[in-house]
Structures are given as C-alpha cells and as structure tokens.
Design a protein around this motif. Structure first.
Motif, PDB file in Angstrom:
ATOM      1  N   ARG A 188      12.033  15.034  43.270  1.00  0.00           N
ATOM      2  CA  ARG A 188      12.076  14.405  44.589  1.00  0.00           C
ATOM      3  C   ARG A 188      11.852  15.447  45.671  1.00  0.00           C
ATOM      4  O   ARG A 188      12.264  16.593  45.552  1.00  0.00           O
ATOM      5  CB  ARG A 188      13.439  13.728  44.778  1.00  0.00           C
ATOM      6  CG  ARG A 188      13.588  12.938  46.072  1.00  0.00           C
ATOM      7  CD  ARG A 188      14.950  12.257  46.093  1.00  0.00           C
ATOM      8  NE  ARG A 188      15.131  11.462  47.317  1.00  0.00           N
ATOM      9  CZ  ARG A 188      15.607  11.939  48.439  1.00  0.00           C
ATOM     10  NH1 ARG A 188      15.959  13.220  48.507  1.00  0.00           N
ATOM     11  NH2 ARG A 188      15.752  11.157  49.497  1.00  0.00           N
ATOM     12  N   GLU A 214      12.908  16.852  49.043  1.00  0.00           N
ATOM     13  CA  GLU A 214      14.095  16.801  49.887  1.00  0.00           C
ATOM     14  C   GLU A 214      13.690  16.711  51.349  1.00  0.00           C
ATOM     15  O   GLU A 214      12.836  17.464  51.823  1.00  0.00           O
ATOM     16  CB  GLU A 214      14.968  18.046  49.670  1.00  0.00           C
ATOM     17  CG  GLU A 214      15.576  18.152  48.278  1.00  0.00           C
ATOM     18  CD  GLU A 214      16.527  16.998  47.990  1.00  0.00           C
ATOM     19  OE1 GLU A 214      17.138  16.477  48.952  1.00  0.00           O
ATOM     20  OE2 GLU A 214      16.671  16.628  46.815  1.00  0.00           O
ATOM     21  N   ALA A 215      14.308  15.772  52.058  1.00  0.00           N
ATOM     22  CA  ALA A 215      14.010  15.589  53.489  1.00  0.00           C
ATOM     23  C   ALA A 215      14.831  16.577  54.293  1.00  0.00           C
ATOM     24  O   ALA A 215      15.889  16.257  54.834  1.00  0.00           O
ATOM     25  CB  ALA A 215      14.331  14.147  53.900  1.00  0.00           C
ATOM     26  N   ASP A 252      16.605  10.046  55.815  1.00  0.00           N
ATOM     27  CA  ASP A 252      17.176  10.599  54.580  1.00  0.00           C
ATOM     28  C   ASP A 252      16.182  10.587  53.419  1.00  0.00           C
ATOM     29  O   ASP A 252      16.469  11.122  52.355  1.00  0.00           O
ATOM     30  CB  ASP A 252      18.434   9.824  54.179  1.00  0.00           C
ATOM     31  CG  ASP A 252      19.641  10.229  55.014  1.00  0.00           C
ATOM     32  OD1 ASP A 252      19.631  11.362  55.543  1.00  0.00           O
ATOM     33  OD2 ASP A 252      20.569   9.425  55.140  1.00  0.00           O
ATOM     34  N   GLY A 253      15.014   9.955  53.616  1.00  0.00           N
ATOM     35  CA  GLY A 253      14.003   9.969  52.564  1.00  0.00           C
ATOM     36  C   GLY A 253      14.111   8.821  51.586  1.00  0.00           C
ATOM     37  O   GLY A 253      13.843   8.985  50.389  1.00  0.00           O
ATOM     38  N   SER A 273      10.558  10.286  51.915  1.00  0.00           N
ATOM     39  CA  SER A 273      10.814  11.715  51.734  1.00  0.00           C
ATOM     40  C   SER A 273       9.522  12.522  51.811  1.00  0.00           C
ATOM     41  O   SER A 273       9.550  13.735  51.998  1.00  0.00           O
ATOM     42  CB  SER A 273      11.504  11.971  50.389  1.00  0.00           C
ATOM     43  OG  SER A 273      10.627  11.730  49.299  1.00  0.00           O
TER      44      SER A 273
END
Length: 405
Positions: free
Chosen positions: A84, A86-87, A190-191, A203
């Motif tokens: 993933r 990260e934001a 927050d993505g 994100s």
C-alpha cells in the motif's frame, strides 16, 4: 494491478541508432543506452525546472518537489512489489494572492506526465447539502484516473482551502457547514477507497492544499518585546514571524484533524521589489518577453529601459495583488501604443523605446523609423489566417450553453 518491471525499465519508443541495423544486432545494449527511458526528475531537477518560470519561493519549491518525488516513487514501488502507498506526503501551502501558487502548479503540470486536478474549495458543499460535495468531485477525478480498478498516480490541488476555515466566524451557521466540509476530507486524505463504486485508491493521490490565509500573520506574530535605548522606537514592530506550525492553522480555524493530515507545511515568500523585477525580466515567458515577441511580429523591436522597469515595479507594489499587478501596469503603459501598433508597422516604425517618462505618461515612447518601409507579408498573412470565416459547427450551434451572434 502490478506493472512488470520489464515495462517500467524499458522504453516503448522506437530506437534510432546512429548506424544501420547491424550495430543494434551486434550490441543490443548500445541501442538502449542511446535512447534511455524517460525518468522522473529528482527533487533538485524539479526545483531547477520550476525555477525557470517561478522566481523565488525556494523553500516551497523544495517541499513540493520532495513530496512529488517521494509519492511517485512510492506508487512505482507499489506497482512493482505490491503493498500500500502510505498517505504521508500531503502538502499545505500558504501564500498571499498573486505570489505564484497557480503558476507553480501549472509549471508542475507541464513538467510531469501525470494528471493534475485543480479544485476550488469554495465550490465544495458539505455532504447531504445542496451543491457539489466532496464525493462528487472525487467521482469526477475517478473517471479520469481509474482504469479497470487500477488508480493511476495523480495530484489534486485544493485551492482556497482557507475559505473552509472558521476564522473570526466560529458560531455562525456557515461555520458549521465549513467544519462539516473539513470532516468530509478526513477519510479521503487517509488514503481510503472512494470515487465511483469505491474503485479509486486515494492513497495514490498527492494532495496539495493552498490558500492566502489573510490575517494569519497576526496569529504568527509574537508579542512585541520591550526594547530599551535610543533606538527602541525603530526596533519595535519589526519582529520576525514565527515559523509556520499546525497550531497557527488550528487557531486560524482549520480543525486539528484536518491539519494533521498534512505532513508538510510550506509558505511562499512575500514579493518585494527585487523579486518582482526578476519576475518581470528573468522568468521564462515573462510579460515583457511576450510583449517583445508580439511587437516583433509587426516588425518592431521593443526596448524597455532599466528605469522604466523600475517604475513599472514601483507602480505594481502599490496595487497589493502581487505578481498579477505587473500585467495590469504593463497593459496600462502599452495600451495606447498597441491601439495603433498595426498602423505604426505600416508607417515604417522599426524600433520603439519605452523609458521612465513614457511609463509616467510625461512623454511619448521614442520611435525609430525606416525611410522606405516595406510591406510586412508575415503580418498580412497572420491577419488573414486570424479571420476565421467558416460556418460554426452543428454541435456548437445546437448547444444551449453557447450563443452565436
């Protein structure tokens, strides 16, 4: 969706070796080295590219360049190895009107080959109320960057974010709407998955919020310290503003949860006389360079003296609209000339000198003429091309939003 490394590391462009096909067959690596794939600019390279058009603001350009570089590298890493994004790179940019925020993002869009969206926060309504809310804006973005559930990297510029603040307006009904709109942003920043049918991975979006934040200096300014001595009166009131921090933005009226989503705070420098002069003369595509190109089409060489440039900058500072005032003042100076510019070209004017007296309106610009002028065929051709004489398209004539006279 993962992109194979082979598609990232190899270029799709056709190769053009300096020698015939035998060279490529004998040394296949030579072909790839001769035409390397396009690379994401490093932060230093991004700053250099931005500096061609945007004068000053070094701290803001560095912050944005690092955020863009890290975000796009993280997206590429996610595409190749999974995981993933990260934001953590969102930027909140503070700068007075006319300081160059719009130019900064337009230049960034010209440099990068990814979508950059511009959304004014003044057009965002709280969820459930009349108007276009955040979810609808995100759906429009998703239509562009989502392809078969794969979200392409993008940048979204949320302009005039200061209009969402509750500054000096905490108890009104409008303040409640603004607080609700800020709350709508939280899960998106927050993505999370959002957009049409929750297919867009937010994100993979770098968010840059910016605004003028008028009055913020009153919050950032420390209390004046008593100064004793003969020069106490000279020193009082000249305190340096405190470095921008989340507490200042929260006191201004942005909720703490919203401010906390932005890991990078940056601000644009105030535009003084020196910076405005560089914008007028040194920036790529500056207003004087464009004027000189336009005059050159008419066969006239335009010269602007140093004292005239200083006077234009001096006038611009009185308007209080930053670099935008340069265009206003230049237009005021050149408008009487450009009204008769084609006639001047036909009369044989070859050069025009703008000095301080011409800017102040004391005297006319200095003209240099050719004794035996020749027809400017280039200008005549451009004037012919500029007169589009075809019938309007059927689609335009049937549109209800377009009036044709």
């Amino acid at each position: 969706m993962k992109i194979p490394k082979s598609k990232i590391l190899k270029s799709d462009q056709s190769q053009q070796p300096s020698d015939p096909e035998e060279t490529a067959k004998a040394n296949p690596e030579a072909e790839e080295l001769a035409n390397p794939p396009a690379l994401l600019p490093t932060p230093n390279e991004l700053v250099e590219l931005l500096s061609k058009r945007v004068i000053g603001h070094e701290q803001a350009k560095r912050s944005i360049s690092v955020a863009v570089y890290q975000h796009l590298i993280n997206c590429a890493k996610s595409d190749t190895t999974g995981g993933r994004v990260e934001a953590e790179n969102h930027v909140l940019l503070v700068g007075p009107t006319g300081s160059g925020k719009s130019l900064l993002f337009r230049t960034l869009g010209d440099v990068l080959k990814i979508p950059i969206f511009y959304v004014p926060c003044t057009n965002i309504a709280p969820h459930g109320y009349k108007g276009k809310d955040l979810a609808q804006h995100l759906e429009s973005i998703a239509d562009v960057i989502v392809d078969s559930s794969f979200t392409r990297p993008a940048i979204v510029v949320w302009d005039e974010v200061d209009k969402l603040s509750l500054y000096n307006n905490n108890d009104s009904v409008a303040a409640i709407y603004k607080r609700m709109t800020q709350m709508d942003f939280l899960t998106y920043l927050d993505g999370t998955k959002c957009g049409n049918e929750n297919q867009m991975d937010s994100s993979r979006i770098l968010n840059i919020s910016c605004g003028a934040f008028p009055g913020l200096c009153k919050i950032r300014k420390p209390k004046p310290k008593p100064v004793m001595g003969f020069h106490a009166g000279d020193l009082s009131g000249n305190e340096i503003l405190q470095p921008l921090c989340p507490e200042h933005l929260i006191r201004y009226g942005l909720i703490a949860e919203f401010v906390g989503r932005f890991a990078r705070l940056a601000e644009l420098d105030p535009l003084d006389r020196k910076v405005l002069r560089k914008i007028l003369t040194d920036a790529e595509g500056n207003v004087l360079a464009l004027r000189k190109e336009f005059y050159a089409v008419h066969g006239i060489r335009l010269e602007v003296t140093d004292d005239a440039i200083d006077e234009i900058v001096k006038k611009s500072l009185t308007h209080g609209t930053g670099a935008r005032s340069l265009r206003l003042v230049v237009d005021q100076v050149f408008r009487p000339i450009e009204h008769k510019l084609p006639d001047m070209a036909e009369e044989g004017v070859t050069a025009l000198v703008i000095d301080k007296n011409a800017v102040l309106g004391i005297s006319e610009p200095i003209e240099h003429k050719d004794i035996s002028p020749k027809p400017n065929r280039t200008l005549l051709e451009l004037r012919h091309i500029a007169l589009y004489s075809g019938k309007p398209s059927k689609r335009a004539s049937e549109s209800t939003d377009v009036s044709i006279f």
